[in-house]
Design a protein around this motif. Structure first.
Motif, PDB file in Angstrom:
ATOM      1  N   LEU A   1      42.606  47.528  40.687  1.00 22.54           N
ATOM      2  CA  LEU A   1      43.652  46.549  39.942  1.00 22.54           C
ATOM      3  C   LEU A   1      43.823  46.005  38.478  1.00 22.54           C
ATOM      4  CD1 LEU A   1      46.283  44.867  42.309  1.00 22.54           C
ATOM      5  CD2 LEU A   1      46.431  46.512  41.323  1.00 22.54           C
ATOM      6  N   THR A   2      42.544  45.250  38.207  1.00 22.78           N
ATOM      7  CA  THR A   2      41.887  44.854  37.114  1.00 22.78           C
ATOM      8  C   THR A   2      41.798  46.062  35.917  1.00 22.78           C
ATOM      9  OG1 THR A   2      39.572  45.659  37.989  1.00 22.78           O
ATOM     10  CG2 THR A   2      40.127  43.716  37.858  1.00 22.78           C
TER      11      THR A   2
ATOM     12  N   LYS B   1      45.871  47.479  35.082  1.00 23.42           N
ATOM     13  CA  LYS B   1      46.468  46.153  33.851  1.00 23.42           C
ATOM     14  C   LYS B   1      46.078  46.427  32.729  1.00 23.42           C
ATOM     15  CE  LYS B   1      46.735  41.211  33.904  1.00 23.42           C
ATOM     16  NZ  LYS B   1      46.291  39.800  34.800  1.00 23.42           N
TER      17      LYS B   1
ATOM     18  N   ALA C   1      48.565  41.998  44.140  1.00 19.69           N
ATOM     19  CA  ALA C   1      49.164  42.683  42.660  1.00 19.69           C
ATOM     20  C   ALA C   1      50.680  42.422  41.976  1.00 19.69           C
ATOM     21  CB  ALA C   1      49.987  43.952  43.115  1.00 19.69           C
TER      22      ALA C   1
ATOM     23  N   LEU D   1      49.045  41.159  38.358  1.00 24.15           N
ATOM     24  CA  LEU D   1      49.904  41.973  37.166  1.00 24.15           C
ATOM     25  C   LEU D   1      50.570  41.090  36.641  1.00 24.15           C
ATOM     26  CD1 LEU D   1      50.140  45.247  38.572  1.00 24.15           C
ATOM     27  CD2 LEU D   1      48.001  44.957  37.449  1.00 24.15           C
TER      28      LEU D   1
END
Lengths: 275, 275
Positions: free
Chosen positions: A20-21, A24, A253, A257
């Motif tokens: 997820l990093t 983003k 998440a 995000l």
């Protein structure tokens, strides 16, 4: 070869939430792209597994995205990038972008004293993925690597500002501080979650390299170069898939995000294995 | 129903190395028994997964042991015991012994003030496995449960006497100390590895309950009762199977058990899934 289509989605996978990093960064740098994310939350973590198991799992993850007709796959996991990238590129006839080379290039562009530290999982560090790539790109730098396996569970548990986390960071990073590195590669996509504490322990002079940012820059360059950047003003809905615990993933998440997930779905990894 | 045979082996499985704390007790209490152990090291940990995933994995693990013609299966994992035991007993026609009931009985036999603490993984604690069982056995006790998810990676990393581990233990256990419990169930087979630090934080007055010891006592009783205890003086070789990293497992297991492993082999979990 799959038909290349500008408006086709970008596939991104990771063992769990770490990727997820990278998502983003892609969302902010390439806002017109549609993303299909797969997090293998049923089999997380990958960093303490053998190379052969990681290669097997990575192939299953990529197969799932490939069948969704993505135009390229980002391996948003340093462990997979360090052991399975060549294998994935042999298996699938679409572009596959990993974390190691972009992260290494970015670190080289930032270091002034030529002393670079790399932190990652047991697997990434044991495979010397970054030091091999850094040496290949520039033989003159000195590289100091350190496995920080407890950072993944600390990030997954959200222990981002606890005393114990600082103590663990101090123990892991002590030898890198002694080596007087001026650049530190966060060689695991979970680690940016702990940026603040790592920066505090390393001191303000040390530049932290987020391999996800570096990979997102590489993806941007790549899509521009090959003319596959999505220029449609109509952005499709992003899709998120996990192999376990979709509701837990959704909470993490959305917090991370800062947006609501359009689509989150659990898939059965055994079906991919059997397919 | 499988043919019951005194000299048949006992099957034991866990998500990884945690079940070795149970193996150690069985080896010392039932030295004539032959053990077949399976550690699902490719998919460890189980404690942060959903009930449905744990049930699916547990069925695959048990199927592997069942095909080895074991006379009973010990589920040497509190997470599996808390969510999958009923399902396993429906699927397999041999005795299946879990961790929860023996641990709960043992705790009740030790408490004096009726205040019992239970620590375990997210899954075990969220399912309230111990509190339901304790209440069922004795409605009068007060139970205080606390998930300690970081204890598993700390045990797996061998961080058994670090300052950070003590700090994490203090944070997790603070509220149990405030409740003045006199008995603490180590409701995860990894936790006995951290016994020393947990005892130090809780203080010498608190009795720690190792669910593995309790289960081994139950197995002994059961085998005596049903006449299936192995009375052969010829002890067979124990067999250890894992789904990943057999060499790492061998090192940890030999250090922990204080003995050389006769037989250690990696098996492919995908073959069990497909079978």
């Amino acid at each position: 070869m799959q038909f290349f289509n500008k408006t086709a989605p970008i596939g991104i996978f990771d063992s769990g939430i770490g990727g997820l990093t990278v998502v983003k960064k892609i969302l902010s740098m390439l806002p017109n792209e549609k993303i299909i994310y797969f997090g293998d939350t049923a089999r997380v973590p990958y960093g303490s597994k053998s190379n052969s198991t990681v290669i097997e799992y990575a192939n299953q993850d990529a197969k799932f995205l490939y069948k969704k007709n993505v135009k390229l796959i980002i391996v948003a996991c340093n462990t997979v990038s360090s052991v399975a990238l060549d294998n994935l590129r042999e298996q699938f006839d679409i572009p596959i972008i990993g974390m190691i080379e972009p992260g290494a290039k970015y670190a080289l562009s930032k270091t002034k004293n030529g002393k670079i530290g790399v932190i990652g999982t047991h697997s990434t560090i044991n495979n010397q993925a970054y030091s091999k790539k850094l040496k290949q790109l520039n033989g003159d730098v000195e590289i100091f690597e350190k496995a920080c396996p407890l950072f993944v569970p600390l990030a997954e548990e959200g222990w981002i500002d606890r005393k114990a986390t600082k103590l663990i960071a101090e123990e892991y990073l002590e030898e890198l501080i002694e080596r007087e590195i001026d650049t530190l590669v966060l060689g695991c996509t979970h680690y940016p979650v702990l940026t603040e504490i790592i920066q505090k322990v390393m001191g303000p002079e040390v530049t932290l390299i987020d391999s996800g940012t570096a990979a997102a820059l590489e993806v941007e360059d790549y899509l521009n170069g090959i003319g596959l950047r999505n220029d449609s003003s109509q952005i499709g809905k992003h899709q998120y898939y996990v192999s376990d615990l979709p509701s837990k993933f959704k909470i993490i998440a959305e917090r991370f995000l800062g947006t609501t997930l359009d689509h989150i779905e659990k898939i059965d990894i055994d079906q991919i294995i059997k397919s």
